[in-house]
Write a protein that holds these residues in place. Sequence first.
Motif, PDB file in Angstrom:
ATOM      1  N   MET A   1     -63.126  93.784  12.277  1.00  0.00           N
ATOM      2  CA  MET A   1     -64.133  93.713  11.213  1.00  0.00           C
ATOM      3  C   MET A   1     -65.027  94.954  11.197  1.00  0.00           C
ATOM      4  O   MET A   1     -65.404  95.470  10.183  1.00  0.00           O
ATOM      5  CB  MET A   1     -64.988  92.478  11.412  1.00  0.00           C
ATOM      6  CG  MET A   1     -66.002  92.272  10.316  1.00  0.00           C
ATOM      7  SD  MET A   1     -66.347  90.539  10.209  1.00  0.00           S
ATOM      8  CE  MET A   1     -66.407  90.304   8.460  1.00  0.00           C
ATOM      9  N   SER A   2     -65.364  95.434  12.404  1.00  0.00           N
ATOM     10  CA  SER A   2     -66.169  96.652  12.455  1.00  0.00           C
ATOM     11  C   SER A   2     -66.081  97.209  13.859  1.00  0.00           C
ATOM     12  O   SER A   2     -65.511  96.595  14.743  1.00  0.00           O
ATOM     13  CB  SER A   2     -67.625  96.340  12.134  1.00  0.00           C
ATOM     14  OG  SER A   2     -68.206  95.644  13.212  1.00  0.00           O
ATOM     15  N   ASP A   3     -66.670  98.382  14.033  1.00  0.00           N
ATOM     16  CA  ASP A   3     -66.697  98.958  15.367  1.00  0.00           C
ATOM     17  C   ASP A   3     -67.621  98.143  16.269  1.00  0.00           C
ATOM     18  O   ASP A   3     -68.524  97.467  15.812  1.00  0.00           O
ATOM     19  CB  ASP A   3     -67.173 100.410  15.283  1.00  0.00           C
ATOM     20  CG  ASP A   3     -68.366 100.550  14.351  1.00  0.00           C
ATOM     21  OD1 ASP A   3     -68.649  99.590  13.606  1.00  0.00           O
ATOM     22  OD2 ASP A   3     -69.024 101.598  14.364  1.00  0.00           O
ATOM     23  N   THR A   4     -67.360  98.209  17.566  1.00  0.00           N
ATOM     24  CA  THR A   4     -68.228  97.472  18.483  1.00  0.00           C
ATOM     25  C   THR A   4     -68.873  98.438  19.469  1.00  0.00           C
ATOM     26  O   THR A   4     -68.374  99.532  19.700  1.00  0.00           O
ATOM     27  CB  THR A   4     -67.446  96.409  19.276  1.00  0.00           C
ATOM     28  OG1 THR A   4     -66.432  97.071  20.016  1.00  0.00           O
ATOM     29  CG2 THR A   4     -66.843  95.372  18.363  1.00  0.00           C
ATOM     30  N   THR A 421     -74.636  88.458  16.565  1.00  0.00           N
ATOM     31  CA  THR A 421     -73.763  87.980  17.655  1.00  0.00           C
ATOM     32  C   THR A 421     -73.723  86.453  17.691  1.00  0.00           C
ATOM     33  O   THR A 421     -73.335  85.859  16.705  1.00  0.00           O
ATOM     34  CB  THR A 421     -74.040  88.610  19.052  1.00  0.00           C
ATOM     35  OG1 THR A 421     -75.202  88.036  19.620  1.00  0.00           O
ATOM     36  CG2 THR A 421     -74.141  90.117  18.976  1.00  0.00           C
ATOM     37  N   LYS A 422     -74.213  85.837  18.777  1.00  0.00           N
ATOM     38  CA  LYS A 422     -73.968  84.392  18.932  1.00  0.00           C
ATOM     39  C   LYS A 422     -75.258  83.583  19.019  1.00  0.00           C
ATOM     40  O   LYS A 422     -76.308  84.128  19.341  1.00  0.00           O
ATOM     41  CB  LYS A 422     -73.174  84.187  20.215  1.00  0.00           C
ATOM     42  CG  LYS A 422     -71.886  84.984  20.188  1.00  0.00           C
ATOM     43  CD  LYS A 422     -70.936  84.549  21.269  1.00  0.00           C
ATOM     44  CE  LYS A 422     -69.666  85.359  21.111  1.00  0.00           C
ATOM     45  NZ  LYS A 422     -68.535  84.806  21.795  1.00  0.00           N
ATOM     46  N   LYS A 440     -62.800  77.960   7.700  1.00  0.00           N
ATOM     47  CA  LYS A 440     -62.014  78.766   8.636  1.00  0.00           C
ATOM     48  C   LYS A 440     -62.828  79.959   9.097  1.00  0.00           C
ATOM     49  O   LYS A 440     -63.636  80.491   8.350  1.00  0.00           O
ATOM     50  CB  LYS A 440     -60.759  79.298   7.913  1.00  0.00           C
ATOM     51  CG  LYS A 440     -59.651  78.324   7.816  1.00  0.00           C
ATOM     52  CD  LYS A 440     -58.330  79.140   7.820  1.00  0.00           C
ATOM     53  CE  LYS A 440     -57.193  78.347   7.237  1.00  0.00           C
ATOM     54  NZ  LYS A 440     -57.179  78.334   5.754  1.00  0.00           N
ATOM     55  N   ARG A 441     -62.564  80.399  10.305  1.00  0.00           N
ATOM     56  CA  ARG A 441     -63.213  81.619  10.787  1.00  0.00           C
ATOM     57  C   ARG A 441     -62.969  82.742   9.785  1.00  0.00           C
ATOM     58  O   ARG A 441     -61.886  82.850   9.229  1.00  0.00           O
ATOM     59  CB  ARG A 441     -62.631  82.004  12.138  1.00  0.00           C
ATOM     60  CG  ARG A 441     -63.001  81.003  13.231  1.00  0.00           C
ATOM     61  CD  ARG A 441     -63.900  81.626  14.251  1.00  0.00           C
ATOM     62  NE  ARG A 441     -64.418  80.623  15.167  1.00  0.00           N
ATOM     63  CZ  ARG A 441     -64.483  80.814  16.487  1.00  0.00           C
ATOM     64  NH1 ARG A 441     -64.028  81.926  17.025  1.00  0.00           N
ATOM     65  NH2 ARG A 441     -65.016  79.898  17.247  1.00  0.00           N
ATOM     66  N   GLY A 442     -64.002  83.538   9.547  1.00  0.00           N
ATOM     67  CA  GLY A 442     -63.843  84.651   8.620  1.00  0.00           C
ATOM     68  C   GLY A 442     -64.165  84.279   7.180  1.00  0.00           C
ATOM     69  O   GLY A 442     -64.099  85.114   6.293  1.00  0.00           O
ATOM     70  N   GLU A 489     -63.631  85.996  13.998  1.00  0.00           N
ATOM     71  CA  GLU A 489     -62.613  85.578  14.973  1.00  0.00           C
ATOM     72  C   GLU A 489     -63.148  85.512  16.395  1.00  0.00           C
ATOM     73  O   GLU A 489     -62.666  84.751  17.224  1.00  0.00           O
ATOM     74  CB  GLU A 489     -61.424  86.570  14.933  1.00  0.00           C
ATOM     75  CG  GLU A 489     -60.626  86.510  13.641  1.00  0.00           C
ATOM     76  CD  GLU A 489     -60.060  85.126  13.367  1.00  0.00           C
ATOM     77  OE1 GLU A 489     -59.739  84.420  14.343  1.00  0.00           O
ATOM     78  OE2 GLU A 489     -59.970  84.741  12.178  1.00  0.00           O
ATOM     79  N   ASP A 490     -64.160  86.329  16.687  1.00  0.00           N
ATOM     80  CA  ASP A 490     -64.701  86.355  18.045  1.00  0.00           C
ATOM     81  C   ASP A 490     -65.867  85.394  18.221  1.00  0.00           C
ATOM     82  O   ASP A 490     -66.572  85.443  19.235  1.00  0.00           O
ATOM     83  CB  ASP A 490     -65.191  87.770  18.381  1.00  0.00           C
ATOM     84  CG  ASP A 490     -64.064  88.787  18.287  1.00  0.00           C
ATOM     85  OD1 ASP A 490     -62.935  88.440  18.689  1.00  0.00           O
ATOM     86  OD2 ASP A 490     -64.314  89.904  17.795  1.00  0.00           O
TER      87      ASP A 490
END
Length: 639
Positions: A1-4, A421-422, A440-442, A489-490
Amino acid sequence: MSDTFDIGLGNNFPEIREKADSDFISFWEQQAKNLHWFSPWERVLNWNPPFARWFEGGTINASYNALDVHQEQKSQKTAIFWEGENGDSKVLTYAELFESVKKLANVLVSLGVKKGDRVTIYLPMIPELPISMLACARIGATHTVIFSGFSATSIKDRVVDSHSKVIITADGGYRRGKVVPLKEIIDESISELDFIEHVLVVKRTNSEIQMNSVDSYYDELMEKSSAQHLAVSLESTHPLFILYTSGTTGKPKGVLHGTGGYLTHLYSTYKWAFDIKDSDVYFCTADIGWVTGHSYVVYAPLLHGATQVMYEGAPDFPDASRIWNILQKYHVSIFYTTPTALRMFMKFGDDIPNSFDLSKIRLLGSVGEPINPEVWRWYYRTIGKEKCPIIDTWWQTETGGMLISALPGIETIPLKPGSGTKPIPGIQMSVVDENGNDVKRGTKGYLIIRNQWPGMLQTLWGDDEKYKTVYWSKYENCYYPGDYALEDEDGYFWLLGRADDVLKVAGHRIGTAELESCIVSHTDVAESAVCGIADDVKGEVIISFVVLKQNTTKDTKSLESEIIQKIREDIGAIATPKEIHFVSKLPKTRSGKIMRRLLKAIASNEKIGDISTLEDGTAISEIQTAFDELQKSIKENSN
Ligand code: WT7
């Protein structure tokens, strides 16, 4: 999805999440033990849906936990480095803050303020503001702070709703070099109220003001007051404060927060998110008039005995270097601000921050609205020099404290620009569709919270029914914050803005219904609709559409300024629309609902073809007609 970005502080305490996941109630019970309680609770959570009573039976005092507990070890430590907009500055140690709060507590008692009474506070960002809040908390009075940018009418509504008999204000406040006549605004707001007993006036600008029979100078009463005061032992559920915030309907609502649960939430999140250490200098740019200031300027840092910077004025006054100057001057190590401020700093260019010594910074935070990934990267590179984690904290006035954030104090997880994040430990969140099924995820959906947390609001002041319908009726047994979100997804959450009719202008909440009813109360206006469109600094700006009454003869230029004036008087300058379009009618569905997406599309200069699903159940041809008519009408009226 993007850089981390793999960047952390080296902390790793997985047991915190494990405990929270296995039993959130006993987890929070463990957390509550970090505070000082006069007597222990009998029950950790009494959940009588949708009303939560945390640490029932326990007794506690917020002011005691912010001040008394530090007097042995930290009395000479700086609590607040205060920086005035006009160059004044002050340093307050924990001992000095303690003394002022005790004196003011005695003053309030001498004025007849009792446990459970409400006290309205309308002050600029000066030390007397946290002092007033803590003095109220000390005697069990419920504070209700009003942001110093709100108008007399807004204040009146809030004072009436909370029935505050005592008000604390100042002779004036500095904003961009000008004096805001706070006392005059208070006088106007209470001129028709017969229940106001006392108005305390802090001298800040030494402006000429009129002193009335209910008025006294803060300083004069403080001078005579004793500094002996024992904090009152209060039920954990005792109302600590009311803070008004805008919703989808009617006037702003009073969000009510209790004491023990709220403090527990703040103590823990402040430690986890900011990894606060005794040596840190923390600086949060939020005004105390908003919830970020209540939670993460006043209560959380003081619970931890932290040192912080408090700044009175605008972040770009007198020039674009002001904020970086403050960071350098006080060796700030933790900086917490808003995407709106960051977008503004970014526009000013890198040379300005680059010319200051920002080497002490070790952690950065963002709050209040979604942060654009490119702004996140700028913050990371230019301010954090690619060595500081960024926490993007999602929460609300109602949640009391953070609910989604990276937590460098307890774990290192890869950061993704634009995602908070979470969820914090102990929070069960999902993204669901209209029917409450997990998407659904995403996939984009509505964010919901499935369990309780200690910082959650107790109710809306005086309106349990509204509390139920606003937050607990859309999905059974779940808290509905009113935000769109997506879980990737994460398992990272991406907050995608409000899903209801609440706008976020420069991070401030504005209810469209409140603004529309203000505009409609102008005698020449028949109907009005407002919407928000994207803005590259403020995130969102307000566009309003106005239908005039048929017999109106005034020209639109003067009507426009009258309407703006009305909004400033009734709500405050923050609700001023960027554009007002006079139109002959508003686009509506067959069932009479205003097509808001259409208004937004027109105001944003989108083409009708770009909009796939505009309004449920409305035929595309109807929308096309409405679109064409509206555009024609805007053109005609602007000629
Ligand atoms: C609304 C709450 C957070 C305290 C200050 C604002 C939006 C807040 C974020 C974020 C995306 C955010 C939400 C929320 N919001 N933080 N980090 N990312 N959106 O409190 O005035 O009660 O507003 O602000 O839409 O619902 P508030």
